[in-house]
Scaffold this active site. Structure first.
Site, PDB file in Angstrom:
ATOM      1  N   GLU A  49       0.841  -1.183   0.000  1.00 28.42           N
ATOM      2  CA  GLU A  49       0.000   0.000   0.000  1.00 28.42           C
ATOM      3  C   GLU A  49       0.885   1.246   0.000  1.00 28.42           C
ATOM      4  O   GLU A  49       1.763   1.392   0.854  1.00 28.42           O
ATOM      5  CB  GLU A  49      -0.887  -0.031   1.253  1.00 28.42           C
ATOM      6  CG  GLU A  49      -2.222   0.638   1.072  1.00 28.42           C
ATOM      7  CD  GLU A  49      -3.001   0.699   2.378  1.00 28.42           C
ATOM      8  OE1 GLU A  49      -3.516   1.768   2.682  1.00 28.42           O
ATOM      9  OE2 GLU A  49      -3.075  -0.326   3.098  1.00 28.42           O
ATOM     10  N   ASP A  60      -5.930   9.675   9.920  1.00 33.34           N
ATOM     11  CA  ASP A  60      -4.609   9.236  10.361  1.00 33.34           C
ATOM     12  C   ASP A  60      -4.199   9.821  11.700  1.00 33.34           C
ATOM     13  O   ASP A  60      -4.482  10.983  12.006  1.00 33.34           O
ATOM     14  CB  ASP A  60      -3.563   9.619   9.306  1.00 33.34           C
ATOM     15  CG  ASP A  60      -3.644   8.708   8.093  1.00 33.34           C
ATOM     16  OD1 ASP A  60      -3.549   7.479   8.285  1.00 33.34           O
ATOM     17  OD2 ASP A  60      -3.827   9.211   6.975  1.00 33.34           O
TER      18      ASP A  60
END
Lengths: 267, 392
Positions: A49, A60
């Site tokens: 990824e 995040d």
């Protein structure tokens, strides 16, 4: 069926669990992020990824935020991240790009889909794209043979789960715990029951992310699921080793986790 | 018609729900609670009582005659005195509505973002009133330039958490609040302070602020015997503007004018004037961004306008020609603040001063004969940071 889904299903068929490493494009620098992804691929991480840094990454936690800021300061963009993916073409790997929506909108959905396919991108994950809004991007990507990977969370209701799995492809990303990346993960029992709940809706390969901080958690995740995704724990090693030791530290952790996953999981 | 929703949560092409899946169930629950509450007379009665007894509504509509005398043209200027709402700005209207929704949903913890601190103070106040736990995210830069409001939030029992990333302003405080909510969504309601964010927030915040326009419409009719030629407000995210405009959306002859932060040499925050379509904080709207889709740094002397996004309904009103957009610089806002102090004995917030600054231009328009301005907040919070020449 997309190439990504074929690869993930074949792997499951072979009885092999997947470890999906996440690295931020351009952190600590462009070359190093590319070398790390290639090295993971050679170690048997079939899916990797690549995170495109964004100025306001709401899904995040602090670790990936910090890497994103540094990568943006170094000039990383969605276009350059696609160039990095292109350079993985000689590796036996299915690159999956993680990007927030706005850089994609700015480039244009069709243009992004074309460039992704040309770069050899197998799938795309957009963490701020709810299933209510996925149709235009999914259509653009599927026209190019690229999978849009959907996410489900512990808060996802049965109705939503049914709607999401009805159109999902590639693999399904299970957000292990309500929270941002790098957070403390769910315990083994919760992971098991969450995975069981998702399985009742789909036979897609299920990969678990968020809070997979090492070999123990990865192994717990694949007791129930087909793969584990690790991001913040790898990037933390780069942050903790700003000298050249970062690469070795990352690959050591990848090796530990791969070893944990390849042990027989029937224990 | 009044909300112009073309499909769920859309205003023309703008709006929508762009958030992590973890939050979607809570947002869906909130949309349902909002619709239920709108249909429930008991909800309206409880909110109206709080707006009267706790907030101090209705607020006056006041004619600023000495200000009129220094403006070009013959326009009457009427100020909708939201600065007189308890806690010093229109923000409380929305907080009271949302805290009642939170109680209906059984949420015992409240989080909020704040720029100038007015929304944070209003949120802290309603949480104190209802005995709810309260955490407010505020950019570290804004905590320094709006210190009195930090102190007020803490006095009301709220925890103020600094946002230490990015530009350390409203945008970053909003991102931190969203991150908190992703991890706490089962027990926590997020009171967004403006008409931004994913559906249903732009609609529900506008619904709770619409009381401004409802009152103003009645009041100007009673005072002047007709509707205004113009409704004027400053726009950051846009909640005070939407609140006033909601009173006049269906009155096609009333021109709507929004004033953004023109800033100065350091930059601007004129999203409607200079932004392009983009997604930030859950909504598709206009956005100040670079060519790669990264959110652009913005600047305003006013912490409440220092935001790169704007409400999706305002983006649609602008695109469809219903809303005229102007801007005022930092310096023009400071001049306007000083004028209102000297001429009317009213200290406006720096945000509000941007709308007042545009009166110099607007009043010269021969069609502008009756102007209603949303005096959205008071300026006590800005005293520490006014340049010495303004207070001299």
């Amino acid at each position: 069926m997309t190439a990504l889904e074929r690869a993930c299903r074949d792997r499951r068929q072979r009885g092999e669990k997947a470890l999906v490493p996440f690295l931020t494009a351009g952190f600590p620098d462009e070359r190093t992020s590319l070398e790390l992804l290639a090295a993971c691929a050679r170690r048997g991480c079939e899916v990797v990824e690549i995170g495109v840094p964004f100025s306001d990454p709401v899904a995040d936690g602090p670790v990936i935020q910090q890497a994103s800021q540094a990568a943006l300061a170094g000039g990383m963009t969605l276009r350059r991240a696609l160039d990095l993916v292109t350079e993985l073409k000689d590796e036996a790997v299915q690159p999956v790009m993680m990007t927030y929506l706005n850089p994609v909108l700015r480039l244009g959905l069709d243009e992004f889909a074309r460039r992704s396919a040309r770069a050899g991108c197998a799938g795309v994950i957009v963490p701020d794209l709810s299933s209510e809004e996925t149709a235009p991007l999914r259509d653009a990507l599927s026209g190019e043979g690229v999978a849009l990977v959907d996410l489900v969370a512990p808060t996802t209701t049965e109705d939503r789960m049914a709607a999401i799995t009805a159109t999902a492809g590639g693999f399904l990303y299970l957000v292990a715990v309500a929270g941002v990346t790098g957070t403390t993960s769910a315990n083994a029992a919760d992971l098991q029951s969450f995975t069981d709940r998702v399985r009742r809706h789909t036979d897609l390969p299920l990969y678990v992310g968020f809070g997979i901080d090492g070999a123990v958690k990865a192994r717990e995740a694949v007791q129930a699921a087909d793969g584990a995704i690790v991001g913040s724990a790898l990037i933390r090693r780069l942050l903790d080793n700003p000298d050249s030791g970062g690469v070795t530290a990352v690959l050591d952790l990848v090796d530990e986790m791969l070893a944990a996953l390849s042990r027989r999981t029937t224990s | 018609m009044s909300t112009e929703i073309t499909r769920a949560g859309r205003f023309g092409p703008f709006g929508g729900q762009y958030v992590p899946e973890t939050l979607m169930p809570a947002i869906t629950e909130l949309a349902a609670a909002h619709i239920e509450a709108l249909a429930d007379p008991a909800f309206a009665a409880e909110l109206d009582a709080l707006l009267a007894d706790f907030a101090g509504r209705p607020t006056p509509l006041y004619r600023a005659r000495r200000l009129e005398s220094v403006l070009p043209g013959e326009a009457q200027v009427w100020l909708k005195r939201e600065d007189l709402v308890h806690t010093g700005a229109h923000k409380l209207n929305n907080c009271l509505g949302q805290v009642l929704l939170a109680r209906r949903m059984g949420k015992r913890r409240i989080i909020a973002e704040t720029g100038a601190g007015q929304h944070g103070v209003a949120t802290a106040a309603v949480c104190a009133h209802f005995g709810l736990e309260c955490t407010v995210y505020m950019g570290e830069t804004d905590m320094q330039r709006q210190r009195p409001n930090v102190q007020r939030m803490r006095l009301f029992g709220a925890e103020v958490r600094p946002a230490l990333t990015g530009s350390r302003t409203l945008k970053d405080a909003t991102s931190e609040a969203i991150r908190d909510w992703v991890a706490s969504v089962a027990t926590t309601h997020y009171i967004i302070g403006s008409v931004v964010g994913p559906h249903p927030y732009p609609s529900l915040v506008a619904d709770f602020q619409a009381v401004i326009g409802r009152e103003a419409r009645e009041q100007i009719f009673a005072a002047a015997g007709r509707l205004p030629s113009h409704a004027l407000a400053c726009i950051g995210g846009g909640s005070n503007a939407m609140g006033l405009f909601r009173g006049f959306l269906d009155d096609g002859d009333v021109r709507l004018v929004g004033v953004e932060a023109g800033g100065g040499p350091e930059g601007h925050a004129a999203t409607l004037g200079k932004g392009d379509p983009g997604v930030l904080h859950g909504t598709l709207s206009l956005l100040l961004q670079d060519q790669d889709g990264q959110v652009a740094p913005v600047h305003s002397i006013s912490a409440g306008l220092d935001y790169p996004g704007v409400g999706p309904q305002l983006a649609h009103l602008k695109d469809s020609g219903r809303l005229a957009v102007a801007s005022a610089t930092d310096a023009e806002a400071l001049d306007a603040l000083r004028s209102l102090c000297r001429l009317e004995g009213i200290l406006p917030a720096l945000e509000t001063a941007h709308a007042l600054a545009h009166l110099q231009t607007l009043a010269a328009d021969p069609d502008a004969d009756l102007i209603v301005v949303n005096l959205s907040g008071r300026g006590d919070k800005d005293l520490d940071h006014l340049p010495p020449e303004v207070s001299a």
